[in-house]
Design an enzyme around this catalytic site. Structure first.
Site, PDB file in Angstrom:
ATOM      1  N   GLY A  30       0.303  -0.359  -7.452  1.00 55.89           N
ATOM      2  CA  GLY A  30      -1.102  -0.504  -7.087  1.00 55.89           C
ATOM      3  C   GLY A  30      -2.020  -0.530  -8.288  1.00 55.89           C
ATOM      4  CG  ASP A  32      -1.153   4.940 -11.609  1.00 54.18           C
ATOM      5  OD1 ASP A  32      -1.635   4.912 -12.759  1.00 54.18           O
ATOM      6  OD2 ASP A  32      -0.419   5.852 -11.184  1.00 54.18           O
ATOM      7  CB  SER A 115      -6.454   8.221  -0.853  1.00 53.00           C
ATOM      8  OG  SER A 115      -6.159   9.310  -1.685  1.00 53.00           O
ATOM      9  CB  THR A 116      -7.583   2.979   0.900  1.00 54.99           C
ATOM     10  OG1 THR A 116      -7.736   2.131  -0.254  1.00 54.99           O
ATOM     11  CG2 THR A 116      -8.793   3.871   1.044  1.00 54.99           C
ATOM     12  CE1 TYR A 119       0.377   8.878  -3.352  1.00 49.63           C
ATOM     13  CE2 TYR A 119      -1.679   9.846  -4.074  1.00 49.63           C
ATOM     14  CZ  TYR A 119      -0.340   9.626  -4.272  1.00 49.63           C
ATOM     15  OH  TYR A 119       0.291  10.162  -5.378  1.00 49.63           O
TER      16      TYR A 119
HETATM   17  N1  APR Z   1      -8.026  -3.282  -9.035  1.00 50.21           N
HETATM   18  C1  APR Z   1      -8.750  -2.673  -8.050  1.00 50.21           C
HETATM   19  N2  APR Z   1      -8.220  -2.175  -6.922  1.00 50.21           N
HETATM   20  C2  APR Z   1      -6.887  -2.309  -6.762  1.00 50.21           C
HETATM   21  C3  APR Z   1      -6.051  -2.918  -7.728  1.00 50.21           C
HETATM   22  C4  APR Z   1      -6.687  -3.409  -8.912  1.00 50.21           C
HETATM   23  N3  APR Z   1      -5.988  -4.017  -9.883  1.00 50.21           N
HETATM   24  N4  APR Z   1      -4.771  -2.887  -7.273  1.00 50.21           N
HETATM   25  C5  APR Z   1      -4.805  -2.296  -6.069  1.00 50.21           C
HETATM   26  N5  APR Z   1      -6.066  -1.946  -5.747  1.00 50.21           N
HETATM   27  C6  APR Z   1      -6.577  -1.274  -4.542  1.00 50.21           C
HETATM   28  C7  APR Z   1      -5.711  -1.329  -3.315  1.00 50.21           C
HETATM   29  O1  APR Z   1      -5.931  -2.556  -2.639  1.00 50.21           O
HETATM   30  C8  APR Z   1      -6.224  -0.144  -2.519  1.00 50.21           C
HETATM   31  O2  APR Z   1      -7.379  -0.497  -1.788  1.00 50.21           O
HETATM   32  O3  APR Z   1      -6.653   0.113  -4.819  1.00 50.21           O
HETATM   33  C9  APR Z   1      -6.663   0.845  -3.592  1.00 50.21           C
HETATM   34  C10 APR Z   1      -5.791   2.078  -3.742  1.00 50.21           C
HETATM   35  O4  APR Z   1      -4.422   1.748  -3.554  1.00 50.21           O
HETATM   36  P1  APR Z   1      -3.250   2.367  -4.442  1.00 50.21           P
HETATM   37  O5  APR Z   1      -3.292   1.783  -5.798  1.00 50.21           O
HETATM   38  O6  APR Z   1      -1.991   2.244  -3.670  1.00 50.21           O
HETATM   39  O7  APR Z   1      -3.678   3.931  -4.626  1.00 50.21           O
HETATM   40  P2  APR Z   1      -3.466   5.206  -3.636  1.00 50.21           P
HETATM   41  O8  APR Z   1      -3.474   4.850  -2.205  1.00 50.21           O
HETATM   42  O9  APR Z   1      -4.467   6.216  -4.115  1.00 50.21           O
HETATM   43  O10 APR Z   1      -2.009   5.692  -3.968  1.00 50.21           O
HETATM   44  C11 APR Z   1      -1.733   6.317  -5.200  1.00 50.21           C
HETATM   45  O11 APR Z   1       0.101   4.875  -5.681  1.00 50.21           O
HETATM   46  O12 APR Z   1       0.858   3.607  -7.431  1.00 50.21           O
HETATM   47  C12 APR Z   1       0.802   4.814  -6.913  1.00 50.21           C
HETATM   48  O13 APR Z   1       0.901   6.156  -8.900  1.00 50.21           O
HETATM   49  C13 APR Z   1       0.130   5.867  -7.757  1.00 50.21           C
HETATM   50  O14 APR Z   1       1.465   7.405  -6.594  1.00 50.21           O
HETATM   51  C14 APR Z   1       0.148   6.933  -6.737  1.00 50.21           C
HETATM   52  C15 APR Z   1      -0.267   6.222  -5.475  1.00 50.21           C
END
Ligand code: APR
Length: 163
Positions: A30, A32, A115-116, A119
């Site tokens: 994602g 991260d 978190s969306t 998570y």
């Molecule tokens: N830029 C902006 N937003 C993004 C990007 C990006 N490059 N990539 C993904 N997103 C959005 C997703 O569409 C979602 O709406 O970020 C939001 C959060 O999604 P996740 O990245 O999956 O974060 P989260 O739900 O908080 O989960 C965290 O995911 O990768 C792992 O290490 C991280 O374990 C942790 C978990």
């Protein structure tokens, strides 16, 4: 004014971008994964030096190869049905990110929808919480960007702000 911007957060020219990190600060998928790829391997080394960060809390590193000077690694709650304090914890993590941005003199800041994704926090409730905290702090910064990655989230954010 909060700006709702559909973009890859790593491309934004702001002082601080917020990462949706995990408690081990070990990188992941994602947003991260995108931030670690764009910042370069120095980011993981800096995260390792910080150790863990529990859900609801956040840590700061430099942005390395990013445009942003700072990355605020915010660990959101994993959705567990909603009866485990997830909403309060999501609110707290946005508050912590703003507190760190202030402490480190960030005049502009961009947030992903913490978190969306992996998570699984319900997107509509998360949008209400995220925007409520952003509205409470927008006066502290020159720019507050709600960075969305898809049109559904953009629509949800814009509708929530109108209300
Ligand atoms: N830029 C902006 N937003 C993004 C990007 C990006 N490059 N990539 C993904 N997103 C959005 C997703 O569409 C979602 O709406 O970020 C939001 C959060 O999604 P996740 O990245 O999956 O974060 P989260 O739900 O908080 O989960 C965290 O995911 O990768 C792992 O290490 C991280 O374990 C942790 C978990």
């Amino acid at each position: 004014m909060i700006e709702v911007v559909r973009a890859d957060i790593t491309t934004l020219k702001v002082d601080a971008i917020v990462n949706a990190a995990n408690a081990a600060l070990s990188g992941g998928g994602g947003v991260d994964g995108a931030i670690h790829r764009a910042a370069g391997p120095e980011l993981l080394a800096a995260c390792r030096a910080l150790g863990r960060c529990e859900a609801g809390d956040a840590r700061v590193t430099p942005g390395f190869r990013l445009h942003a000077r700072l990355v605020i690694h915010a660990v959101g709650p994993v959705w567990d049905g909603g009866t485990n304090g997830e909403a309060a914890m999501l609110e707290r993590v946005y508050e912590r990110a703003f507190a760190l941005a202030r402490e480190h003199g960030a005049r502009s800041i961009a947030f992903p929808a913490i978190s969306t994704g992996a998570y699984r926090f319900p997107a509509d409730v998360a949008a209400e919480i995220a925007l409520r905290v952003m509205l409470a702090h927008e006066f502290e910064h020159e720019r507050v960007v709600a960075c969305v990655f898809d049109d559904a989230t953009r629509g949800r954010y814009e509708a929530t702000l109108k209300r």
